[in-house]
Design a protein around this motif. Structure first.
Motif, PDB file in Angstrom:
ATOM      1  N   ILE A 139       0.848  -1.192   0.000  1.00 57.41           N
ATOM      2  CA  ILE A 139       0.000   0.000   0.000  1.00 57.41           C
ATOM      3  C   ILE A 139       0.881   1.238   0.000  1.00 57.41           C
ATOM      4  N   MET A 140       0.534   2.191  -0.867  1.00 59.31           N
ATOM      5  CA  MET A 140       1.286   3.442  -0.944  1.00 59.31           C
ATOM      6  C   MET A 140       0.297   4.592  -1.124  1.00 59.31           C
ATOM      7  N   SER A 141       0.600   5.698  -0.524  1.00 60.03           N
ATOM      8  CA  SER A 141      -0.204   6.900  -0.678  1.00 60.03           C
ATOM      9  C   SER A 141      -0.238   7.322  -2.143  1.00 60.03           C
ATOM     10  N   ARG A 142      -1.311   7.966  -2.527  1.00 60.93           N
ATOM     11  CA  ARG A 142      -1.397   8.497  -3.893  1.00 60.93           C
ATOM     12  C   ARG A 142      -0.458   9.676  -4.103  1.00 60.93           C
ATOM     13  N   ASP A 143       0.093  10.207  -3.022  1.00 58.37           N
ATOM     14  CA  ASP A 143       1.037  11.318  -3.123  1.00 58.37           C
ATOM     15  C   ASP A 143       2.439  10.855  -3.493  1.00 58.37           C
ATOM     16  N   HIS A 144       2.703   9.554  -3.415  1.00 61.23           N
ATOM     17  CA  HIS A 144       4.043   9.025  -3.654  1.00 61.23           C
ATOM     18  C   HIS A 144       4.106   8.334  -5.008  1.00 61.23           C
ATOM     19  N   GLY A 145       5.280   8.336  -5.565  1.00 61.36           N
ATOM     20  CA  GLY A 145       5.511   7.606  -6.799  1.00 61.36           C
ATOM     21  C   GLY A 145       5.006   8.328  -8.027  1.00 61.36           C
ATOM     22  N   TYR A 146       5.095   7.626  -9.135  1.00 56.17           N
ATOM     23  CA  TYR A 146       4.790   8.208 -10.432  1.00 56.17           C
ATOM     24  C   TYR A 146       3.534   7.622 -11.067  1.00 56.17           C
ATOM     25  N   CYS A 147       3.029   6.537 -10.517  1.00 56.69           N
ATOM     26  CA  CYS A 147       1.835   5.903 -11.088  1.00 56.69           C
ATOM     27  C   CYS A 147       0.619   6.828 -11.113  1.00 56.69           C
ATOM     28  N   PRO A 148       0.394   7.664 -10.081  1.00 53.76           N
ATOM     29  CA  PRO A 148      -0.740   8.587 -10.184  1.00 53.76           C
ATOM     30  C   PRO A 148      -0.629   9.540 -11.378  1.00 53.76           C
ATOM     31  N   ASP A 149       0.592   9.913 -11.771  1.00 51.46           N
ATOM     32  CA  ASP A 149       0.773  10.735 -12.974  1.00 51.46           C
ATOM     33  C   ASP A 149       0.364   9.954 -14.211  1.00 51.46           C
ATOM     34  N   VAL A 150       0.742   8.681 -14.269  1.00 54.01           N
ATOM     35  CA  VAL A 150       0.371   7.835 -15.404  1.00 54.01           C
ATOM     36  C   VAL A 150      -1.147   7.688 -15.463  1.00 54.01           C
ATOM     37  N   LEU A 151      -1.773   7.513 -14.311  1.00 58.10           N
ATOM     38  CA  LEU A 151      -3.228   7.408 -14.226  1.00 58.10           C
ATOM     39  C   LEU A 151      -3.882   8.660 -14.812  1.00 58.10           C
ATOM     40  N   ASN A 152      -3.406   9.829 -14.425  1.00 54.51           N
ATOM     41  CA  ASN A 152      -3.998  11.091 -14.879  1.00 54.51           C
ATOM     42  C   ASN A 152      -3.730  11.371 -16.351  1.00 54.51           C
ATOM     43  N   ARG A 153      -2.541  11.054 -16.832  1.00 56.46           N
ATOM     44  CA  ARG A 153      -2.203  11.370 -18.223  1.00 56.46           C
ATOM     45  C   ARG A 153      -2.714  10.320 -19.199  1.00 56.46           C
ATOM     46  N   ARG A 154      -3.047   9.114 -18.683  1.00 49.17           N
ATOM     47  CA  ARG A 154      -3.624   8.039 -19.493  1.00 49.17           C
ATOM     48  C   ARG A 154      -2.681   7.557 -20.595  1.00 49.17           C
ATOM     49  N   LYS A 155      -1.396   7.735 -20.393  1.00 50.28           N
ATOM     50  CA  LYS A 155      -0.437   7.176 -21.338  1.00 50.28           C
ATOM     51  C   LYS A 155       0.850   6.843 -20.588  1.00 50.28           C
ATOM     52  N   ALA A 156       1.672   6.048 -21.240  1.00 50.79           N
ATOM     53  CA  ALA A 156       2.894   5.554 -20.612  1.00 50.79           C
ATOM     54  C   ALA A 156       3.846   6.698 -20.279  1.00 50.79           C
ATOM     55  N   LEU A 157       4.663   6.445 -19.262  1.00 50.36           N
ATOM     56  CA  LEU A 157       5.675   7.408 -18.827  1.00 50.36           C
ATOM     57  C   LEU A 157       6.977   6.655 -18.608  1.00 50.36           C
ATOM     58  N   VAL A 158       8.050   7.132 -19.242  1.00 51.65           N
ATOM     59  CA  VAL A 158       9.378   6.549 -19.063  1.00 51.65           C
ATOM     60  C   VAL A 158      10.310   7.659 -18.591  1.00 51.65           C
TER      61      VAL A 158
END
Length: 190
Positions: free
Chosen positions: A90-109
């Motif tokens: 479990i991780m807060s939505r404030d941490h990491g980069y996955c929430p950015d991927v969720l919002n942008r709806r495309k891959a992030l490298v």
């Protein structure tokens, strides 16, 4: 995430799909429970990427790694203890980069997160020493809802020349994982 220049913090963008995502995850029987098949998928992805961490991440009010691979073996081949930081499921939505991927709806490298000031200040950089990240959204074709992400992270920077191969790997992994989810749940495209 958005950046608050006065406070000097990244702020999560409002999640306009949260209720729809939670409902669809329930319909598919997915969510806040570890899953051996997703753990195996994460391990396969980590090996393919040459990365110490990989996750299958379903995102609701928090991030939940239903599939998780960490370098958490108690001892290496030489018998030395593994000092890699532990990662909770479990991780807060404030941490990491996955929430950015969720919002942008495309891959992030991010071959080297330090090259991107917006991402270098994220808490996970210091928590587990992240230097590289690759993630892709898990978009349900039936509802067009982003269920979560599949990602891997590394502790060493990669050259920018690896970006195209990394992008291809994470997109192929996303597609393979969505096929697996649909096979398991019967909830695929109409």
């Amino acid at each position: 995430m958005t950046y608050d220049t006065e406070a000097g913090l990244h702020l999560p963008a409002p999640d306009m799909e949260l209720a729809q995502r939670e409902a669809r995850l329930r319909e598919l029987g997915l969510g806040d429970m570890p899953d051996a098949q997703f753990d195996a998928f994460a391990t396969q992805l980590a090996q393919a990427a040459g990365a110490p961490y990989a996750m299958v991440n379903f995102i609701t009010g928090h991030q939940f790694f239903a599939g998780l691979h960490t370098p958490g073996a108690p001892a290496g081949p030489s018998g030395e203890a593994n000092n890699a930081p532990e990662v909770s499921r479990i991780m807060s939505r404030d941490h990491g980069y996955c929430p950015d991927v969720l919002n942008r709806r495309k891959a992030l490298v991010l071959p080297d997160v330090y090259a991107y000031p917006r991402f270098a200040s994220n808490e996970v950089v210091d928590l587990i020493g992240i230097r590289t990240y690759a993630g892709a959204p898990l978009i349900d074709e039936r509802t067009d809802t982003v269920l979560g992400t599949v990602c891997f992270v590394g502790t060493d920077p990669r050259g920018k020349e690896t970006g195209r191969d990394t992008l291809q790997l994470i997109k192929e992994s996303r597609d393979e994982l969505m096929r697996l989810i649909y096979q398991r749940t019967g909830g695929g495209p109409r």
